[in-house]
Design a protein around this motif. Sequence first.
Motif, PDB file in Angstrom:
ATOM      1  N   LYS A  71       0.883  -1.172   0.000  1.00 19.20           N
ATOM      2  CA  LYS A  71       0.000   0.000   0.000  1.00 19.20           C
ATOM      3  C   LYS A  71       0.915   1.214   0.000  1.00 19.20           C
ATOM      4  O   LYS A  71       1.700   1.414   0.925  1.00 19.20           O
ATOM      5  CB  LYS A  71      -0.912   0.014   1.222  1.00 19.20           C
ATOM      6  CG  LYS A  71      -1.834   1.232   1.283  1.00 19.20           C
ATOM      7  CD  LYS A  71      -2.628   1.258   2.591  1.00 19.20           C
ATOM      8  CE  LYS A  71      -3.605   0.122   2.659  1.00 19.20           C
ATOM      9  NZ  LYS A  71      -4.462   0.189   3.879  1.00 19.20           N
ATOM     10  N   TRP A  76      -0.847  10.918  -5.873  1.00 23.40           N
ATOM     11  CA  TRP A  76      -0.814  10.714  -7.314  1.00 23.40           C
ATOM     12  C   TRP A  76      -0.289  11.957  -8.040  1.00 23.40           C
ATOM     13  O   TRP A  76      -0.457  13.073  -7.563  1.00 23.40           O
ATOM     14  CB  TRP A  76      -2.216  10.417  -7.841  1.00 23.40           C
ATOM     15  CG  TRP A  76      -2.795   9.108  -7.424  1.00 23.40           C
ATOM     16  CD1 TRP A  76      -3.667   8.890  -6.399  1.00 23.40           C
ATOM     17  CD2 TRP A  76      -2.559   7.827  -8.025  1.00 23.40           C
ATOM     18  NE1 TRP A  76      -3.990   7.566  -6.317  1.00 23.40           N
ATOM     19  CE2 TRP A  76      -3.324   6.886  -7.306  1.00 23.40           C
ATOM     20  CE3 TRP A  76      -1.779   7.391  -9.090  1.00 23.40           C
ATOM     21  CZ2 TRP A  76      -3.335   5.531  -7.628  1.00 23.40           C
ATOM     22  CZ3 TRP A  76      -1.790   6.045  -9.416  1.00 23.40           C
ATOM     23  CH2 TRP A  76      -2.555   5.126  -8.689  1.00 23.40           C
ATOM     24  N   VAL A 111       2.215   3.086 -11.486  1.00 21.77           N
ATOM     25  CA  VAL A 111       1.128   2.187 -11.102  1.00 21.77           C
ATOM     26  C   VAL A 111       0.356   1.805 -12.359  1.00 21.77           C
ATOM     27  O   VAL A 111      -0.115   2.671 -13.097  1.00 21.77           O
ATOM     28  CB  VAL A 111       0.188   2.850 -10.077  1.00 21.77           C
ATOM     29  CG1 VAL A 111      -0.962   1.908  -9.724  1.00 21.77           C
ATOM     30  CG2 VAL A 111       0.964   3.244  -8.819  1.00 21.77           C
ATOM     31  N   ARG A 113      -2.839   0.873 -13.876  1.00 15.93           N
ATOM     32  CA  ARG A 113      -4.241   0.973 -13.494  1.00 15.93           C
ATOM     33  C   ARG A 113      -5.134   0.033 -14.292  1.00 15.93           C
ATOM     34  O   ARG A 113      -6.338  -0.031 -14.040  1.00 15.93           O
ATOM     35  CB  ARG A 113      -4.701   2.419 -13.684  1.00 15.93           C
ATOM     36  CG  ARG A 113      -3.944   3.400 -12.802  1.00 15.93           C
ATOM     37  CD  ARG A 113      -4.147   4.836 -13.205  1.00 15.93           C
ATOM     38  NE  ARG A 113      -5.557   5.189 -13.260  1.00 15.93           N
ATOM     39  CZ  ARG A 113      -6.022   6.371 -13.665  1.00 15.93           C
ATOM     40  NH1 ARG A 113      -5.161   7.302 -14.053  1.00 15.93           N
ATOM     41  NH2 ARG A 113      -7.307   6.620 -13.686  1.00 15.93           N
ATOM     42  N   PRO A 136      -3.450   3.644  -3.570  1.00 18.19           N
ATOM     43  CA  PRO A 136      -2.977   2.525  -4.392  1.00 18.19           C
ATOM     44  C   PRO A 136      -2.403   1.382  -3.571  1.00 18.19           C
ATOM     45  O   PRO A 136      -1.572   1.588  -2.686  1.00 18.19           O
ATOM     46  CB  PRO A 136      -1.887   3.165  -5.256  1.00 18.19           C
ATOM     47  CG  PRO A 136      -1.395   4.320  -4.454  1.00 18.19           C
ATOM     48  CD  PRO A 136      -2.585   4.825  -3.698  1.00 18.19           C
ATOM     49  N   GLY A 138      -1.418  -2.995  -4.268  1.00 19.74           N
ATOM     50  CA  GLY A 138      -1.375  -4.097  -5.215  1.00 19.74           C
ATOM     51  C   GLY A 138      -0.030  -4.788  -5.148  1.00 19.74           C
ATOM     52  O   GLY A 138       0.771  -4.541  -4.244  1.00 19.74           O
ATOM     53  N   LEU A 185      -2.285  -2.429  -9.728  1.00 14.81           N
ATOM     54  CA  LEU A 185      -3.364  -1.981  -8.861  1.00 14.81           C
ATOM     55  C   LEU A 185      -4.389  -3.093  -8.642  1.00 14.81           C
ATOM     56  O   LEU A 185      -4.805  -3.767  -9.598  1.00 14.81           O
ATOM     57  CB  LEU A 185      -4.047  -0.762  -9.488  1.00 14.81           C
ATOM     58  CG  LEU A 185      -4.917   0.097  -8.573  1.00 14.81           C
ATOM     59  CD1 LEU A 185      -4.089   0.745  -7.480  1.00 14.81           C
ATOM     60  CD2 LEU A 185      -5.638   1.167  -9.402  1.00 14.81           C
ATOM     61  N   ARG A 195      -8.727  -4.910 -14.839  1.00 16.13           N
ATOM     62  CA  ARG A 195      -7.524  -5.409 -14.186  1.00 16.13           C
ATOM     63  C   ARG A 195      -7.701  -6.899 -13.906  1.00 16.13           C
ATOM     64  O   ARG A 195      -8.327  -7.293 -12.916  1.00 16.13           O
ATOM     65  CB  ARG A 195      -7.240  -4.622 -12.901  1.00 16.13           C
ATOM     66  CG  ARG A 195      -6.919  -3.168 -13.141  1.00 16.13           C
ATOM     67  CD  ARG A 195      -6.447  -2.457 -11.886  1.00 16.13           C
ATOM     68  NE  ARG A 195      -7.501  -2.261 -10.916  1.00 16.13           N
ATOM     69  CZ  ARG A 195      -8.301  -1.191 -10.877  1.00 16.13           C
ATOM     70  NH1 ARG A 195      -8.154  -0.232 -11.778  1.00 16.13           N
ATOM     71  NH2 ARG A 195      -9.224  -1.074  -9.956  1.00 16.13           N
TER      72      ARG A 195
END
Length: 238
Positions: A71, A76, A111, A113, A136, A138, A185, A195
């Motif tokens: 995390k 951003w 990242v 997305r 974010p 992942g 993500l 995704r």
Amino acid sequence: MRLLRYWRPRPLVVIVALAGIAVCTRLSLWQLDRGKEKAEIERSRLDAGMTTALAISELATSALPLGQRLKLVGEWEPEKVILLDNQTRQGRPGVHVWTLFRLASGQGVLVNRGWTALSADRAIPFTPANIASVVPQGVLRDLPRAGIRTENRCEQNGMPRLNYPTLDDLRCVLGEPVEPALLLLDADLPGAYIREWQYFEIPPARHYGYAFQWAALALTILFLFLRFNRVPPKDVPS
């Protein structure tokens, strides 16, 4: 030794046959390795998706936690977007949308997305969905690489569409250093893009099928080589 008396291949036939067998065998092993690699990626991502995301505000570049769920802590930078070009999904052309995230330490991490359909016409503008409110998290992975190296132009204007950029490509386009990693993500977070990180246009099973086909072709060449280069006993000098 008696069997060798009935086997009289021409030198050119030997060269062509051996070259064909070698190429087919190499391609078979390559497809087998690709299948194993993708199967391992699927397993690692599934396993990582079941773990708790570790909050992180700084990355130790010399020891990136690749394969772990993170995390990210920071903010951003939605104006810094890169489109990974020529990414198909179920036969449809599209791109993966990469956006830069600034860690609290000041490091920049891209990242992924997700995938979205996109026209091949670069004149049509693309506006990424707002993601400012998303925290974010992942799986962190290394930068994807293509089987064949492609050249990318360093375009710092607009929204660049790149083909498997290297770290140098990314640093040139973004105008700053960026970490040699990519955060995938999580699929359940908002962001408007598809995704499916376990999804491959060519899945592992198909690579195994291709490997079998190339191996079968190599055996076929070997069989034909042995079968049609045999001299009838009556034509062999005693």
